[in-house]
Design a protein around this motif. Structure first.
Motif, PDB file in Angstrom:
ATOM      1  N   ILE A  95       0.821  -1.218   0.000  1.00 23.94           N
ATOM      2  CA  ILE A  95       0.000   0.000   0.000  1.00 23.94           C
ATOM      3  C   ILE A  95       0.850   1.261   0.000  1.00 23.94           C
ATOM      4  O   ILE A  95       0.715   2.125  -0.873  1.00 23.94           O
ATOM      5  CB  ILE A  95      -0.943   0.007   1.228  1.00 23.94           C
ATOM      6  CG1 ILE A  95      -1.906  -1.181   1.176  1.00 23.94           C
ATOM      7  CG2 ILE A  95      -1.727   1.321   1.286  1.00 23.94           C
ATOM      8  CD1 ILE A  95      -2.802  -1.309   2.391  1.00 23.94           C
TER       9      ILE A  95
ATOM     10  N   SER B 169     -10.450   4.476   4.664  1.00 24.66           N
ATOM     11  CA  SER B 169      -9.290   5.347   4.851  1.00 24.66           C
ATOM     12  C   SER B 169      -9.691   6.710   5.410  1.00 24.66           C
ATOM     13  O   SER B 169      -8.879   7.388   6.042  1.00 24.66           O
ATOM     14  CB  SER B 169      -8.554   5.540   3.523  1.00 24.66           C
ATOM     15  OG  SER B 169      -8.044   4.311   3.050  1.00 24.66           O
TER      16      SER B 169
ATOM     17  N   ALA C  54      -5.822   0.320   5.895  1.00 23.27           N
ATOM     18  CA  ALA C  54      -6.584   1.485   5.441  1.00 23.27           C
ATOM     19  C   ALA C  54      -6.482   2.627   6.437  1.00 23.27           C
ATOM     20  O   ALA C  54      -6.349   3.799   6.056  1.00 23.27           O
ATOM     21  CB  ALA C  54      -8.053   1.093   5.244  1.00 23.27           C
TER      22      ALA C  54
ATOM     23  N   ILE D 132      -7.597   0.816  -1.860  1.00 25.83           N
ATOM     24  CA  ILE D 132      -7.997  -0.055  -0.747  1.00 25.83           C
ATOM     25  C   ILE D 132      -9.228  -0.863  -1.133  1.00 25.83           C
ATOM     26  O   ILE D 132      -9.336  -2.066  -0.843  1.00 25.83           O
ATOM     27  CB  ILE D 132      -8.291   0.779   0.522  1.00 25.83           C
ATOM     28  CG1 ILE D 132      -7.018   1.460   1.043  1.00 25.83           C
ATOM     29  CG2 ILE D 132      -8.913  -0.091   1.612  1.00 25.83           C
ATOM     30  CD1 ILE D 132      -5.973   0.521   1.564  1.00 25.83           C
TER      31      ILE D 132
END
Length: 581
Positions: A196, A431, A472, A523
């Motif tokens: 990520i 997020s 996230a 995500i």
């Protein structure tokens, strides 16, 4: 005793609307009405107290003491870090060393965009990984101003750059806290983040150049941007995946600095980007003596050594033996958690020796010896730095006051539960929760302490992985750093534009939302077609191995003794400057 209330209105949407009022109010008075930051912060804290009492049934005395607790925390350790960083920077300016630093940077590149990448992205990532808590914004923004950047422009760029490394800041503290709160293995969380956070690390250098000079600038600097973002992202991902959450920022930033410096020795852009009326400094082309360059950079070299020492577990253990900790009067164990139904201990720890700010101050004092600054002159510079930051302390304290009221009353959790109610679409909005948490508290660590468990619960409820919930939260929290009032106040203070925080918000909020949108979509894809990126093994939290405290203290003492010897050699090598400052 007060039990936290998450839905005081009997309707989560209405309760969340009330909880969001202080945030909306803060933006309104700061950005639209252009009220000075310290007044906006104080009014927001007062409004939060009123809402906590009137709607969330929090006793007035607990609400007020919560605000005071947050206000004090804003002074220490947060304000202490800002003051220390400002003192160190002012020391280099007052002694004339920053002029040599400017020449050394210009000898690498005259291009303003590349200077931002080197200072704010590469060097800033190291500061975030080693210390965090506002240190990178404070130092990099001040350095840009010293290089001739306009104050507001420098503050905005420093805020934008301080996003990619936040999740692993302070030697991985946000990840370690998330692991502790959720019971998930920090190593597995780190493996997920390896898929990520490198994406953010790739995007930010391109984004900075676009902000400064548009798409055209990207094509002009494309090879350098690829080296910058590629070296950072690759090393960040590999370290995160194989070594865990402690070192990714450190290794990635060093790799980025080395690769960029070496690459710019053999490659120069065809078009040099400068500001309007930005006259090239021809004397920067003169040959600099290596000894002078090292002396000029010595405060920051010493800073790196000190921060590295303070990040070693054994050193911290030794320094923490002199911590003064005491329960906060009235509020300690007086609040019952609405989730665990246990009393919340409220302990204030005055870890004055192990605090990151102390490491920076000690680096400044050692720099005074190396640069031959007299004690009287050093005291004058320190006092001047205090005066420069007086209103910043009020802003940071008041914002933390609001954060503590919001956290203790349950308002912040209410906002999180409301967003978490989006069902199958929740991964698309997850997020945002971390983003809000960091905005309110100024810390990705605090955002994870607040919302990491909520995220794992929500993701598992829709049949996804709790690891992705933590990922996230960490990613969104990193992007919320640039809009945090705490970060805004720091940037405004070190660039001497206190009172113009609203303008910084206009810049930061727009770009933060754009980046948050990109990460949110990513995500959501990981929760769906890219779910093979999620770690298969759901390990439990690793138990800390028992270590003899005396051995730990001895190791810490050895590290510190070695540092003292190193600094002594450093001071002897550089003979006294002809004119004492």
């Amino acid at each position: 005793m007060y039990t936290q209330v998450f839905d005081p209105m009997g309707n989560m949407a209405l309760s969340a609307l009330i909880a969001f009022i202080p945030i909306v109010f803060f933006f309104l008075v700061l950005v639209i009405l252009k009220v000075k930051g310290y007044w906006a912060g104080l009014m927001t804290a007062g409004l939060a107290i009123a809402l906590a009492v009137l709607f969330f049934q929090m006793p007035l005395n607990l609400a007020v003491v919560s605000a005071v607790h947050g206000f004090v925390y804003g002074f220490f350790p947060i304000g202490w870090i800002v003051l220390a960083a400002t003192f160190l920077y002012n020391l280099t300016v007052e002694t004339g060393q920053f002029e040599i630093i400017k020449k050394s940077i210009s000898s690498i590149t005259d291009d303003r965009r590349l200077q931002v990448l080197l200072i704010c992205f590469c060097f800033g990532a190291f500061l975030e990984g080693a210390a965090g808590f506002g240190t990178p914004v404070a130092i990099t923004a001040a350095m840009l101003v010293g290089l001739g950047f306009r104050a507001r422009y420098a503050a905005c760029l420093a805020l934008l750059a301080n996003t990619a490394p936040v999740a692993f800041g302070g030697l991985g503290i946000p990840v370690l806290v998330a692991a502790q709160v959720t019971g998930l293995d920090s190593a597995n969380i780190s493996r997920l983040l390896a898929w990520i956070l490198p994406l953010i690390g790739i995007i930010i250098p391109f984004y900075i150049v676009i902000v400064m000079s548009g798409i055209k600038g990207v094509w002009e600097l494309f090879p350098a941007i690829v080296v910058c973002s590629g070296s950072f992202a690759i090393v960040l991902g590999l370290t995160s995946y194989f070594l865990g959450p402690v070192l990714p920022d450190i290794t990635a930033s060093i790799a980025c600095l080395v690769c960029m410096t070496l690459f710019l020795k053999i490659w120069k852009p065809a078009t040099i980007f400068r500001f309007e009326n930005d006259v090239p400094i021809e004397e920067n082309k003169e040959k600099l003596h290596m000894k002078d360059v090292i002396r000029a950079w010595s405060p920051f070299i010493i800073l790196i050594i000190m921060i590295a020492d303070w990040g070693i577990k054994s050193v911290l253990a030794l320094l923490n033996t002199v911590t003064i900790a005491f329960p906060v009067p009235i509020i300690n164990n007086a609040i019952i958690s609405g989730t665990t139904h246990k009393a919340l201990p409220m302990i204030f720890s005055l870890n004055w020796l192990s605090a990151a700010g102390t490491a920076i101050v000690l680096a400044a004092l050692v720099s005074c010896i190396v640069l031959r600054v007299s004690p009287i002159r050093a005291i004058k510079i320190f006092i001047s730095s205090c005066k420069q930051l007086r209103w910043t302390f009020v802003v940071i304290g008041s914002v933390l006051g609001y954060a503590y009221v919001g956290n203790n009353s349950g308002m912040i959790t209410t906002m999180g539960y409301f967003v978490a109610g989006s069902g199958a679409l929740f991964p698309l909005f997850a997020s945002i929760i971390g983003w809000i948490g960091t905005f309110v508290t100024g810390s990705d660590t605090s955002a994870n302490a607040l919302f990491a468990k909520l995220q794992t619960t929500a993701f598992e409820a829709i049949g996804s992985s709790g690891f992705l919930g933590v990922g996230a939260n960490l990613a969104g929290g990193g992007l919320g750093k640039m809009i945090s009032p705490q970060s805004i106040a720091i940037a405004a203070a070190v660039t001497n534009i206190v009172g113009e925080e609203g303008e910084l918000y206009k810049f930061s909020m727009k770009h933060s939302i754009i980046l948050l949108t990109i990460v949110s979509i990513y995500i959501y894809m990981i929760a769906g077609p890219l779910n093979f990126l999620i770690p298969v093994v759901k390990g439990e939290a690793l138990a800390a191995s028992a270590v003899d405290p005396s051995l730990l203290y001895q190791a810490g003492a050895m590290f510190l003794a070695g540092t003292v010897v190193l600094f002594a050699i450093f001071a002897v090598v550089f003979k006294p400057i002809k004119n004492k400052i």
